[in-house]
Scaffold this active site. Sequence first.
Site, PDB file in Angstrom:
ATOM      1  N   TYR A   1      36.780  34.808  40.350  1.00  0.00           N
ATOM      2  CA  TYR A   1      37.452  33.923  41.310  1.00  0.00           C
ATOM      3  C   TYR A   1      38.390  34.678  42.243  1.00  0.00           C
ATOM      4  CZ  TYR A   1      40.624  34.028  37.270  1.00  0.00           C
ATOM      5  OH  TYR A   1      41.396  34.420  36.204  1.00  0.00           O
ATOM      6  N   LYS A   2      38.554  35.976  42.039  1.00  0.00           N
ATOM      7  CA  LYS A   2      39.421  36.764  42.916  1.00  0.00           C
ATOM      8  C   LYS A   2      38.591  37.330  44.070  1.00  0.00           C
ATOM      9  CE  LYS A   2      42.421  37.965  38.996  1.00  0.00           C
ATOM     10  NZ  LYS A   2      43.565  37.096  39.300  1.00  0.00           N
TER      11      LYS A   2
ATOM     12  N   ASP B   1      39.131  45.948  31.675  1.00  0.00           N
ATOM     13  CA  ASP B   1      39.245  44.669  32.367  1.00  0.00           C
ATOM     14  C   ASP B   1      39.194  44.962  33.871  1.00  0.00           C
ATOM     15  OD1 ASP B   1      40.044  42.312  33.622  1.00  0.00           O
ATOM     16  OD2 ASP B   1      41.486  41.785  32.066  1.00  0.00           O
TER      17      ASP B   1
ATOM     18  N   ARG C   1      53.532  40.157  46.464  1.00  0.00           N
ATOM     19  CA  ARG C   1      52.225  40.771  46.248  1.00  0.00           C
ATOM     20  C   ARG C   1      51.252  40.349  47.345  1.00  0.00           C
ATOM     21  NH1 ARG C   1      48.486  39.787  40.926  1.00  0.00           N
ATOM     22  NH2 ARG C   1      48.347  37.727  41.903  1.00  0.00           N
TER      23      ARG C   1
END
Length: 395
Positions: free
Chosen positions: A207-208, A182, A354
């Site tokens: 989308y990241k 992944d 994060r």
Amino acid sequence: MTDFTRTRAAFHLPEGVTYLDGNSLGPMPVAATARVADMMRDEWAEQLIRGWNSAGWYAQPRRVGDRIARLIGAGEGQVVMGDTLSIKVFQAVSAARALRPDRRVILSDSGNFPSDLYVAEGLAGAVDAELRVVRPEEVADAITDDLAVLMLTEVDYRTGRRHDMAALTARAHQAGALAVWDLAHSAGAVDVDLLGVDADFAVGCTYKYINGGPGAPAFIWTHPRHSDAAAPILQGWMGHAAPFAFDLDYRPAAGIERMRVGTPPVIAMTALDAALDVWDGVELADLRARSIELSEAFITGVQENCPDLVLNSPRHPAQRGSQVSFLHPQGYAVMQALIAEGVIGDFRAPDVLRFGFAPLYNDVSDIERAVDTLARILRDGSWDDPRFHQRAKVT
């Protein structure tokens, strides 16, 4: 050399915002607005259903997939777009499991994204397999001769720890197993080389770091040695050898086309195509070097100015992706206070702050502002305002 000034100008970055959450959702490429509007006006509105042929909508998943291939070390005709990442995980793992019918074990680790584990757990129950989950540092030793599929996310979503894809893939092959990777936190962030490491299957979202927009379609890659043998359980009409023959029996299409399932999201893929234009001229070696520069500056700055925070990521840059996390007992409130000041990262339970670093649009000034703001919030205690403790549905 990559011109990161050019790439930064290609994104809409709201005034007064320092954005360090591209590891969760990338910002909007400036060109996406006009590209989608043009598609809706000139293609959907005017061509109607004819657009599947005349505007190339039907071929779009492969064409866009070829553009993704360069970012993950894959070849032309090996990547196809569509559906969500969870669906692509299911397809890849089920196809890999079917290629090892005499084995039952699917191995993953506790640092994997929970959704991947949910998918694998459901699949294991449906095909009489066993899902084994070990700690990330125990994966290599857990690769045994009864293993069918090694299913891992290369970059841990919480810590940024990066698995050694080449070494673990080789170990899986030595044990007779297949490796599924992944790349949700890898594609567009680190130097991935799927063919070079001889992986078997890979999936990822767009989308990241690729900046395709919320809900942008996922991708799936199959190594050419498996492309005409892979048989995922989830079979859809777009993956049929002749979808418009409307046969009642399924016959898989050749190659990666068999990994298509349902009707592709044309509007979303058009926005993604615009985002991929920004990647033209970007060298992945330059991207990785800039990523390390930014993350190292951030870690150094936080450790020098924020003694209340504990590093939750590997200290050596080779062992992490393009994100860094720190721990604080009231991490959620601290992050909400930081966001209120215009520095956007995110929070992961139970106590993780994060931060993602996307070299296409982040620069050293973003790091400096983030460190200064975080240090001030912790120093003056402004994070302890009651409104920052109220949990929203999305963290």
